[in-house]
Scaffold this active site. Sequence first.
Site, PDB file in Angstrom:
ATOM      1  CB  SER A 578      78.602  35.230 -38.204  1.00 21.35           C
ATOM      2  OG  SER A 578      78.220  33.871 -38.206  1.00 21.35           O
ATOM      3  CG  ASN A 580      76.518  30.519 -37.600  1.00 20.55           C
ATOM      4  OD1 ASN A 580      75.827  29.688 -38.198  1.00 20.55           O
ATOM      5  ND2 ASN A 580      77.836  30.418 -37.491  1.00 20.55           N
ATOM      6  CG  ASP A 598      67.245  35.808 -47.704  1.00 17.37           C
ATOM      7  OD1 ASP A 598      67.432  35.782 -46.472  1.00 17.37           O
ATOM      8  OD2 ASP A 598      67.674  34.933 -48.487  1.00 17.37           O
ATOM      9  CG  PHE A 683      80.150  34.461 -45.464  1.00 19.85           C
ATOM     10  CD1 PHE A 683      80.238  34.922 -44.156  1.00 19.85           C
ATOM     11  CD2 PHE A 683      79.421  35.189 -46.380  1.00 19.85           C
ATOM     12  CE1 PHE A 683      79.619  36.107 -43.777  1.00 19.85           C
ATOM     13  CE2 PHE A 683      78.796  36.368 -46.009  1.00 19.85           C
ATOM     14  CZ  PHE A 683      78.883  36.829 -44.710  1.00 19.85           C
ATOM     15  CG  ASP A 687      69.892  28.015 -46.441  1.00 18.09           C
ATOM     16  OD1 ASP A 687      71.094  27.697 -46.323  1.00 18.09           O
ATOM     17  OD2 ASP A 687      69.372  28.274 -47.543  1.00 18.09           O
TER      18      ASP A 687
END
EC number: 2.7.1.227
Length: 765
Positions: A578, A580, A598, A683, A687
Amino acid sequence: MMEETTDNTGTISSQKNVAASGHNHHHRYKYISNYGVGRRFLFFASCFGFYAFVAATYAWFVFPPHIGRTDHVSSSSLGCREDNEGSWSIGVFYGDSPFSLKPIETRNVWRNESGAWPVTNPVITCASFTNSGLPSNFLADPFLYVQGDTLYLFFETKSPITMQGDIGAAKSIDKGATWEPLGIALDEAWHLSFPFVFNYNGEIYMMPESNEIGQLNLYRAVNFPLSWKLEKVILKKPLVDSTIVHHEGIYWLIGSDHTGFGAKKNGQLEIWYSSSPLGTWKPHKKNPIYNGKRSIGARNGGRAFLYDGSLYRVGQDCGENYGKRIRVSKIEVLSKEEYREVEVPFSLEASRKGKNSWNGVRQHHFDVKQLSSGEFIGLVDGDRVTSGDLFHRVILGYASLAAAISVVILLGFLLGVVNCIVPSTWCMNYYAGKRTDALLNLETAGLFSEKLRRIGSRLNRVPPFLRGFVKPNSSMGKFTLGVIVILGLLLTCVGVRYIYGGSGAVEPYPFKGHLSQFTLATMTYDARLWNLKMYVKRYSRCPSVKEIVVIWNKGPPPDLSELDSAVPVRIRVQKQNSLNNRFEIDPLIKTRAVLELDDDIMMPCDDIEKGFRVWREHPERLVGFYPRFVDQTMTYSAEKFARSHKGYNMILTGAAFMDVRFAFDMYQSDKAKLGRVFVDEQFNCEDILLNFLYANASGSGKAVEYVRPSLVTIDTSKFSGVAISGNTNQHYRKRSKCLRRFSDLYGSLVDRRWEFGGRKDGWDL
């Protein structure tokens, strides 16, 4: 008579014609020669002008003059200039013994007033001293003096005005976490360093190094800590890095004299003894105690100390470079006739960040004291460059520029602009007055011997040989010329980098005199392991990174041994794949700041350090590098849309700093539950959800702040087939849907907009 006259007239006329012809011939060759000189001048002027333009452009982009260092030393300041002796600064360590000391950042000391969560080394630098009005290039040789719970620190400060050492002083009332610069304690007409401070019979004395004047002076405090008076010259010898220790009723003076016949610099040690630190001093029977290799730690590296009934001497290893590392030796025998010591294991926690760490290259001074609490505090100086680094870089820089000039000359040979290396008239007398296409057009006949002429002739065969070998008009020849031009450009940029680019180290940006650290977090899975390996190796070397947390969403996690990291790495394996999970509450994170970055974004450490510095000013904000603007259409757009509207109201969390407690608690709250459900459905958009939550929490205040990354930032997701943003159109449609959904749940962002270019330092242009 008439015939004779006629013949004479004809002869004279013939001579005039020859002279006229010679005169015209001379002017013709002069014209051709001037043409050759003009052609060469135009060629070289064009080449050097082009290379200079490239060098200036490179310097402008790599070292932009319009972007400054916030809360650092300004470019107009005299302090913190590059110094050939190094860039020393001072850090503090704590432990239960002198042999178990750890840096202050391991204690997790927080200081809200300076945005340090936690405080990290170095705790006092040239910047903190310079910003207090006392210009300094570096601080070194720290000595502690303890009065109750107040710590006084004395150290060498290198003046950028006189280019010599003075003795500076600072004070701490919080066990060394924060230091207040007090001023210059001692300033003489000569170089001072190694300020050994001690108490004797109720008086405070200082014995700094003053070998420049060939003697060892002792000063007494008149008004401690900033007023000192010369008490006496205790030894007429140019001792360096001297310390006094009281042992078995005798005072022992330990130092080095590098001026003696046969003395090995940084490998020599002497001992003197007396019944009083005021003298008279007598030499030890075994002097010199050492006079050999520089790596054995002969030269003192701080105060000798007593621990657990044993006496220890601190030395500095100068084998690889001056002040490379600290060595500690246990003194087993110290008497008037004998001296014996044995090295014991000693190491301070070393960083693997190299130049990016304040002490990553060398440490050469250590002073330890026991506090009233019973714990030990150690002060250490460290450097991120070697001694002589500045001189070395300047030499390499100008050598690179000289090589670039040689490349231009080579181009002149190959293109036929320069036909010979030395003027032909230096080689053959009968060329005097004629045209020359030599590199050096200094025609002087008869000045050189036949041997030199032959050498010149051989040298002049080089340009035609090179042209014949390369064949500039052929395809391969043109390719070769292109490679040579590029080589010249590279050499020019390398030269500029060496001369103006500094040591190559990335330095953190202090805020109100303190440095701090953050946790780096990234979310990934097994298909992106190659990204993760590059990511960890690169970012673990950034100065302020304390730990890397890998949020592992899917697949078998890698073994930590597969990751080349300079900081601890923790892999947090998630039960569910996830997005989250990025903002899941993690009690093991010890820093207040988290950089969510990232694993497919590659940017310079300096950009990250700037972002961290901005976040420390406003920890309640989301501070990042990728701005977006949302208008009434609720259509997700790229950064150029925000640029066209000259403002932004959202920061992508793929590269953003945040307060770990504030942001994660808010994201995992019941209020955000519907948003989290929608993130799982799409999905995508975790952000965007956090931006809406920040906007709600900030009220009418500014919720997000932008920091502009450099031009060398790379998004590797463009080259990967596993990124969720691979299909841009589909990705943008999902995110537009998120904007509309989150606006319904948490209110619109449309009425919020912050302009670019609001910072004085230019970091948000």
